[in-house]
Each structure stands twice: as C-alpha cells, then as structure tokens.
Design an enzyme around this catalytic site. Sequence first.
Site, PDB file in Angstrom:
ATOM      1  N   HIS A 141      30.847  28.000 -58.450  1.00  0.00           N
ATOM      2  CA  HIS A 141      32.013  28.129 -57.468  1.00  0.00           C
ATOM      3  C   HIS A 141      31.892  28.911 -56.141  1.00  0.00           C
ATOM      4  O   HIS A 141      32.803  29.360 -55.644  1.00  0.00           O
ATOM      5  CB  HIS A 141      33.310  28.616 -58.143  1.00  0.00           C
ATOM      6  CG  HIS A 141      33.730  27.815 -59.521  1.00  0.00           C
ATOM      7  ND1 HIS A 141      34.433  26.804 -59.761  1.00  0.00           N
ATOM      8  CD2 HIS A 141      33.283  28.220 -60.649  1.00  0.00           C
ATOM      9  CE1 HIS A 141      34.499  26.316 -60.760  1.00  0.00           C
ATOM     10  NE2 HIS A 141      33.687  26.997 -61.662  1.00  0.00           N
ATOM     11  N   SER A 262      20.432  26.830 -29.671  1.00  0.00           N
ATOM     12  CA  SER A 262      21.461  26.642 -28.916  1.00  0.00           C
ATOM     13  C   SER A 262      21.549  26.554 -27.517  1.00  0.00           C
ATOM     14  O   SER A 262      20.701  27.426 -27.010  1.00  0.00           O
ATOM     15  CB  SER A 262      22.675  27.617 -29.562  1.00  0.00           C
ATOM     16  OG  SER A 262      23.788  27.745 -28.457  1.00  0.00           O
TER      17      SER A 262
END
Length: 431
Positions: A141, A262
């Site tokens: 989870h 980037s």
Amino acid sequence: MIERYSRDEMSSIWTDQNRYEAWLEVEILACEAWSELGYIPKEDVKKIRENAKVNVERAKEIEQETRHDVVAFTRQVSETLGDERKWVHYGLTSTDVVDTALSYVIKQANEILEKDLERFIDVLAAKAKKYQYTLMMGRTHGVHAEPTTFGVKMALWYTEMKRNLKRFKEVRKEIEVGKMSGAVGTFANIPPEIEAYVCEHLGIDTAAVSTQTLQRDRHAYYIATLALIATSMEKFAVEIRNLQKTETREVEEAFAKGQKGSSAMPHKRNPIGSENITGISRVIRGYITTAYENIPLWHERDISHSSAERIMLPDVTIALDYALNRFTNIVDRLTVYEDNMRNNIDKTYGLIFSQRVLLALINKGMVREEAYDKVQPKAMESWETKTPFRELIEQDSSITDVLSSEELDDCFDPKHHLNQVDTIFARAGLS
C-alpha cells in the site's frame, strides 16, 4: 508506428516491399506445389521462380485502376514474366495469399521479439544474482512493510518474464498458421496438398478449418499476449519510477554526460525511459479492443479487419520491439543505491520488526490477541513520537518479562529476512 519508437530491424519487416515479397513467395510456392501434382510444367515454375519480381511502385500504379491490391500485385508480377504468367495465382483467392503471407511476416517479427525477450530475461537474471542479498524496504500500500532484497524483486520480474516467454511461444503456434482453402474454405478449386506444401516451406502450420480467412481469434490472442508482455514491463517501469523519487532514491536510470532533465531546472534527473515504457504500453494495450472487434467477420469473409490490421500489427510489434530493447538497456544500466536502501529501512524507527516481536511473544505462550494488543500500541506510539520501537518495547515489563534482550536482538535483526532468499532463488531457477 512513428520512426521515433521504431527499430530498423523490425520496421523493415512491415514495409510494402517485404509484404509484396511475402505475397510473391506464397504465389511461387503454390506454383511449385501445383507442379508437384502435375498441373504446371516444371520449366514454367523454374521461369517463375527465376524471373518473377516485385515492383511496389508499379503495383500501386495499377491499383489506382483496379482498386484491388492483390489483383494489382498479380498483374505487376505478370509483367515480369512470359507465357508462364498464366499460372500466377492459379486456383487461389486473394486471402489465400494475403493471410498466409501475413502469418509468414508475423513469424519474421516473432523471431525478433523472441530474441528480445530472451535478452531481457538474461539481464534480469544477472541483476537478480548481483543483488540477491541486498536488503531493501518492502512496501505494501506504499507503506513500509518488511525487508526484502532487491535481488528478490528482480527474481520476481525474471519469473514473470519467463511466463511471458512461455505464453509467447504458445501464441506463436496459434498465429503462425496459413490457409489456402479457396473462396469459402472448402478447397473447391485447390487441393489441400497445395496448402500443406506452401505452409511447410514457409515454416508455418496449417489451419484445420478456415473460411476465406483465418479466424481472427488467433490474432486477438496474439495481440493480447503482446499487450500482456508490455504491461509487465510497464509494471516494472512504474516500480523504477517510484524507487527513483527523490525521497526514496534507491535506484536511478543511467544519466549520460550532456543529458538534460529539464529546460528550466538544471538539477533534474528524471526516469524518462521508464515513463516512455509506461506510455508505449498504454498504446499497445489499447489495440486489444481493435483485435477483439476484428473477430466477428460476416459469414465466410469480409474485410472489416483488414484496415485495422494494417495499422495494428505493425504498430504493436514495432512498439513492443522498441520497448523491450529500451527497457532491457534501462535495467542493465540501472544504478542501485544500496546505502539508501539501508537508510530507508531505518527510517521507520524499527517498526518493520513488529511482526517478529508479535510472533516471539506467541512462541513464548502468549495468546495472539493479547500479544497483538501489547505490540500495536507501542508501534503507534513509535509512529507518533518518532521514538525507536525497540526502546518502547524495552520500557514495557509485560514484554521484557517474556522476551530476553538476546531474543529481542533476534527480533530486530534484518538479516532474518535473508533466511529463505536462497530457497526463493532455487525455486525461480536462479540458484
């Protein structure tokens, strides 16, 4: 498939030139088969084999008039022959040629894909063995659960891809099949011996029963299998993306000198390769619907599947070939930060050993509910106060009266989670 996500080896299989060459080979083999049965003079077959040539541009020019690609093809081929041209397409219907040749072309693509799969599996095996005992945090989870090893994670991927390879080999038997049974599949104007001869020489099987077409459940099964392979890779790629998050940073895709992450942020090193695999998998998986909708053709044949397959089959095989090669290189060159893996294990104050403490108390005679109710409050307090879990355990005399310091040492030893790693690797065939 667009050139950006294509490799020449696979793309060349799906060119018009190769498709027409496959059609021609089917036509020539059919002539040879007729000759074996005594229908066509061997000298004519020899001339056809030696002189028949494909000219894609000329065939397309003829197609402008015929509006039928196979008729245009046979007429173009006939232009390269003499009187023996009358035997070209003898007893055949268009789909005898098209479907059989398509299966032959798919076989060529499959040979590349199978090599791709085997190489990827080899890389996964090597990674698994290299990091067999490298402890890292197992997460359920998205939350720290118990330690595992990076090698076990790689072994998991290895066994999944082995299953995918097995499935791929099985689907090859279904898809690499030809048919030359005539206009409605009854062999009315062509004996089964022709089909058997042609398919044997192409290295493909024959369909036991067909209409004018091969049934498209075969192609749906094929596309679904390729989509499953792509989806397994996507699962692995998503794991790399999650493990490369800044706050985790347990693995990282190789970052080349001069590479940019980037246009705005010079510091960025992004998992763009794994993101690419995720996107390509979505495209491949999207074709499952197309493949399934191609199954219900009208009666003995229509061509509603044809336009879809001209797009779908090249796209899926080219994209999967590209993805397998790219992701194999990503995994092969993956940077593994073992120190960060160990540091992340220590981030949760020892809470990951709560089950070990629980089981130790049960082993000493405490009922499960009582043991659980003693351990859980200490775990919650550790979470909330950021106090080491063991420190809180040692402050509870109802626990320390049952478990000695040495027994607690054993509970909090992460190497306990390596005890069965060798067994797992042996079961995976990696010992």
